[in-house]
Design an enzyme around this catalytic site. Structure first.
Site, PDB file in Angstrom:
ATOM      1  N   LYS A  75       0.873  -1.176   0.000  1.00  0.00           N
ATOM      2  CA  LYS A  75       0.000   0.000   0.000  1.00  0.00           C
ATOM      3  C   LYS A  75       0.909   1.225   0.000  1.00  0.00           C
ATOM      4  O   LYS A  75       2.058   1.154   0.449  1.00  0.00           O
ATOM      5  CB  LYS A  75      -0.858   0.002   1.274  1.00  0.00           C
TER       6      LYS A  75
ATOM      7  N   GLY B 180     -25.603   2.172   2.494  1.00  0.00           N
ATOM      8  CA  GLY B 180     -24.703   2.821   1.536  1.00  0.00           C
ATOM      9  C   GLY B 180     -24.959   2.288   0.139  1.00  0.00           C
ATOM     10  O   GLY B 180     -24.689   1.122  -0.153  1.00  0.00           O
ATOM     11  N   VAL B 181     -25.533   3.148  -0.702  1.00  0.00           N
ATOM     12  CA  VAL B 181     -25.798   2.717  -2.081  1.00  0.00           C
ATOM     13  C   VAL B 181     -25.010   3.602  -3.041  1.00  0.00           C
ATOM     14  O   VAL B 181     -25.559   4.260  -3.914  1.00  0.00           O
ATOM     15  CB  VAL B 181     -27.322   2.695  -2.409  1.00  0.00           C
ATOM     16  N   GLY B 182     -23.702   3.606  -2.825  1.00  0.00           N
ATOM     17  CA  GLY B 182     -22.788   4.304  -3.740  1.00  0.00           C
ATOM     18  C   GLY B 182     -22.424   3.346  -4.853  1.00  0.00           C
ATOM     19  O   GLY B 182     -23.274   2.619  -5.363  1.00  0.00           O
ATOM     20  N   HIS B 183     -21.141   3.304  -5.186  1.00  0.00           N
ATOM     21  CA  HIS B 183     -20.702   2.468  -6.310  1.00  0.00           C
ATOM     22  C   HIS B 183     -21.034   0.991  -6.108  1.00  0.00           C
ATOM     23  O   HIS B 183     -21.706   0.377  -6.920  1.00  0.00           O
ATOM     24  CB  HIS B 183     -19.186   2.624  -6.501  1.00  0.00           C
ATOM     25  N   VAL B 184     -20.561   0.410  -5.004  1.00  0.00           N
ATOM     26  CA  VAL B 184     -20.737  -1.030  -4.796  1.00  0.00           C
ATOM     27  C   VAL B 184     -22.173  -1.361  -4.389  1.00  0.00           C
ATOM     28  O   VAL B 184     -22.783  -2.300  -4.903  1.00  0.00           O
ATOM     29  CB  VAL B 184     -19.759  -1.555  -3.721  1.00  0.00           C
TER      30      VAL B 184
HETATM   31  P1  NAD Z   1     -18.904   5.021  -2.386  1.00  0.00           P
HETATM   32  O1  NAD Z   1     -18.328   6.233  -1.737  1.00  0.00           O
HETATM   33  O2  NAD Z   1     -19.234   5.069  -3.830  1.00  0.00           O
HETATM   34  O3  NAD Z   1     -20.253   4.590  -1.624  1.00  0.00           O
HETATM   35  C1  NAD Z   1     -20.419   4.691  -0.244  1.00  0.00           C
HETATM   36  C2  NAD Z   1     -21.823   5.197  -0.001  1.00  0.00           C
HETATM   37  O4  NAD Z   1     -22.063   5.192   1.401  1.00  0.00           O
HETATM   38  C3  NAD Z   1     -22.057   6.619  -0.506  1.00  0.00           C
HETATM   39  O5  NAD Z   1     -23.229   6.672  -1.294  1.00  0.00           O
HETATM   40  C4  NAD Z   1     -22.189   7.414   0.779  1.00  0.00           C
HETATM   41  O6  NAD Z   1     -23.049   8.532   0.650  1.00  0.00           O
HETATM   42  C5  NAD Z   1     -22.759   6.377   1.723  1.00  0.00           C
HETATM   43  N1  NAD Z   1     -22.580   6.687   3.146  1.00  0.00           N
HETATM   44  C6  NAD Z   1     -21.546   7.306   3.746  1.00  0.00           C
HETATM   45  N2  NAD Z   1     -21.764   7.399   5.075  1.00  0.00           N
HETATM   46  C7  NAD Z   1     -22.954   6.811   5.307  1.00  0.00           C
HETATM   47  C8  NAD Z   1     -23.730   6.591   6.464  1.00  0.00           C
HETATM   48  N3  NAD Z   1     -23.325   7.002   7.668  1.00  0.00           N
HETATM   49  N4  NAD Z   1     -24.906   5.928   6.343  1.00  0.00           N
HETATM   50  C9  NAD Z   1     -25.342   5.517   5.120  1.00  0.00           C
HETATM   51  N5  NAD Z   1     -24.650   5.713   3.994  1.00  0.00           N
HETATM   52  C10 NAD Z   1     -23.478   6.350   4.082  1.00  0.00           C
HETATM   53  O7  NAD Z   1     -17.907   3.828  -2.048  1.00  0.00           O
HETATM   54  P2  NAD Z   1     -17.883   2.388  -2.715  1.00  0.00           P
HETATM   55  O8  NAD Z   1     -16.815   2.364  -3.746  1.00  0.00           O
HETATM   56  O9  NAD Z   1     -19.254   1.972  -3.049  1.00  0.00           O
HETATM   57  O10 NAD Z   1     -17.343   1.516  -1.503  1.00  0.00           O
HETATM   58  C11 NAD Z   1     -18.208   1.176  -0.413  1.00  0.00           C
HETATM   59  C12 NAD Z   1     -17.411   0.380   0.617  1.00  0.00           C
HETATM   60  O11 NAD Z   1     -16.880  -0.800   0.012  1.00  0.00           O
HETATM   61  C13 NAD Z   1     -16.212   1.118   1.199  1.00  0.00           C
HETATM   62  O12 NAD Z   1     -16.026   0.719   2.542  1.00  0.00           O
HETATM   63  C14 NAD Z   1     -15.052   0.610   0.359  1.00  0.00           C
HETATM   64  O13 NAD Z   1     -13.829   0.702   1.055  1.00  0.00           O
HETATM   65  C15 NAD Z   1     -15.460  -0.832   0.146  1.00  0.00           C
HETATM   66  N6  NAD Z   1     -14.872  -1.429  -1.052  1.00  0.00           N
HETATM   67  C16 NAD Z   1     -15.132  -0.902  -2.278  1.00  0.00           C
HETATM   68  C17 NAD Z   1     -14.581  -1.501  -3.408  1.00  0.00           C
HETATM   69  C18 NAD Z   1     -14.896  -0.963  -4.781  1.00  0.00           C
HETATM   70  O14 NAD Z   1     -14.703  -1.717  -5.762  1.00  0.00           O
HETATM   71  N7  NAD Z   1     -15.363   0.252  -4.936  1.00  0.00           N
HETATM   72  C19 NAD Z   1     -13.761  -2.634  -3.293  1.00  0.00           C
HETATM   73  C20 NAD Z   1     -13.523  -3.164  -2.021  1.00  0.00           C
HETATM   74  C21 NAD Z   1     -14.091  -2.542  -0.905  1.00  0.00           C
END
Ligand code: NAD
Length: 369
Positions: free
Chosen positions: A81, A181-185
């Site tokens: 990292k 959390g309904v962001g990317h993943v």
């Molecule tokens: P992201 O930022 O796109 O989505 C996270 C979502 O959570 C956002 O929509 C945000 O508004 C919401 N959020 C933040 N605080 C919150 C709360 N208190 N209550 C409810 N919702 C809340 O991130 P992502 O890429 O979707 O990743 C989500 C998680 O998965 C992270 O912990 C990340 O480390 C992990 N992860 C992601 C990937 C990937 O491919 N993107 C891979 C491995 C692990």
């Protein structure tokens, strides 16, 4: 303050590289935890750390986590990292990232970087101007692009493995799932859950993200604090870390926790045990979300999305192996996951270094007469 060597010895780190380039403003630390299985791959985080000690602690913790994630996902990669100390909103420049890229190049492939919190695909494209040892490049440039569809799919199959273990069911149709959390993943996870007939409750702190998922999949939205109290079968954390803690665990009504967020257990040993004591099956986060790493790892061999999805499907069997071991040893699942990862690292370290002739050896001899 402990010395760098003490900190490295505490978790068996191989190498720490401190990168200092005042002309570009670069202050970075690259940590290589273990390269037994392969080159150390892990993202580059940009964060305004309060102290250099904090940056070192973070990079050592995160790089070790990558060794375990790669090992459990059966990838031939080690754990590494990098952290760039600075404000990701104000201090990003082309030369800063190109300077970082030169340090990465200097490691000659022992460390492969990628995007992480505070860095983007654009930043990695600057890094790529200086080194081939970078992943997470855009699809347009032959990279793997956004990993979240593969991570979301991997989380879905991981969740299904937990359902199989806990309920003996192959289908999730009719089950109630709370996705935090309904962001990317989270978006992709909800898509798969809805397609297979689960009843999905969602929460987020960004209205736009909630609206998108409600409109597309008809999920039911609840407030951010209400997600822990819902009467559901599965809680899927896909936002922040440390949401499994003293306050939330006693409120959970689900029998399964399976989601993609990193570092879900606030204190690993305590809260993993607490879930077990409550009869809640915890699908270890770094196995559930390994799809993201699987996706970038695929870039090294020449990206093929179909292969990435098919490897992510393997998360199902990985979780069943973890659950079986946890049952046999009567231990919490997070411990079983660590044991599976450590066993693979140990096993591979036993491979002998048989002499391998260099690929161009004969050719060179011919050329030199
Ligand atoms: P992201 O930022 O796109 O989505 C996270 C979502 O959570 C956002 O929509 C945000 O508004 C919401 N959020 C933040 N605080 C919150 C709360 N208190 N209550 C409810 N919702 C809340 O991130 P992502 O890429 O979707 O990743 C989500 C998680 O998965 C992270 O912990 C990340 O480390 C992990 N992860 C992601 C990937 C990937 O491919 N993107 C891979 C491995 C692990």
């Amino acid at each position: 303050m402990q010395s760098v060597f003490e900190a490295m010895n505490a978790k068996d780190h191989e190498q720490v590289v401190v990168c200092n380039d005042p002309d570009t403003g670069l202050k970075a630390i690259i940590a290589i935890h273990d390269t037994t299985i392969g080159p150390a791959l892990g993202g580059c985080r940009m964060w305004n750390y309060e102290s250099e000690d904090d940056a070192l602690t973070d990079v050592l913790r995160l790089s070790r986590g990558m060794s375990y994630k790669a090992a459990i996902a059966s990838l031939n990669l080690g754990g590494g990292k990098a952290v760039i100390i600075g404000d990701a909103k104000k201090q990003k420049t082309e030369i800063l990232f190109r300077s970082f890229g030169r340090f990465v190049e200097g490691l000659n492939g022992r460390y492969i970087t990628a995007e992480d919190v505070g860095t983007t695909v654009t930043d990695m494209e600057w890094v790529r101007m200086e080194t081939q040892y970078v992943t997470g490049i855009s699809r347009a440039l032959g990279g793997s692009g956004d990993p979240s569809p593969v991570t979301g799919f991997g989380a879905f199959v991981g969740l299904k493995a937990a359902v199989k273990k806990q309920m003996g069911r192959d289908s999730i149709s009719g089950l109630k799932v709370a996705v935090q959390g309904v962001g990317h993943v989270g978006f992709h996870l909800v898509k798969h859950l809805s397609e297979e007939g689960a009843k999905v409750f969602i929460t987020d702190i960004v209205d736009e993200n909630i609206k998108r998922v409600v409109n597309e999949f008809g999920s039911e939205a609840v407030g951010p604090d209400d997600i822990y109290d819902l009467d559901v079968d599965i809680y899927a954390p896909c936002a922040l870390g440390a949401t499994l803690n003293d306050e939330t665990i006693p409120n959970l009504k689900c029998s399964i926790v399976a989601g993609a967020a990193n570092n879900q257990l606030k204190v690993e040993s305590e809260h993993g045990q607490m879930l077990k004591d409550r009869g809640i099956l915890y699908a270890p986060d770094y196995a559930v979300n390994a799809g993201g790493l699987i996706n970038v790892a695929n870039e090294i061999e020449g990206y093929n999305r179909e292969r990435a999805f098919s490897q992510a499907e393997g998360i199902y069997d990985i979780l069943l192996t973890i659950f079986k071991l946890a049952n046999k040893e009567n231990i919490p699942t997070h411990k079983a996951a660590n044991m599976v990862a450590e066993k693979r690292m140990e096993d591979i370290s036993k491979l002998k270094n048989f002499y391998l002739p260099k690929k161009n050896f004969m050719g060179k001899r011919d050329n030199n007469g």
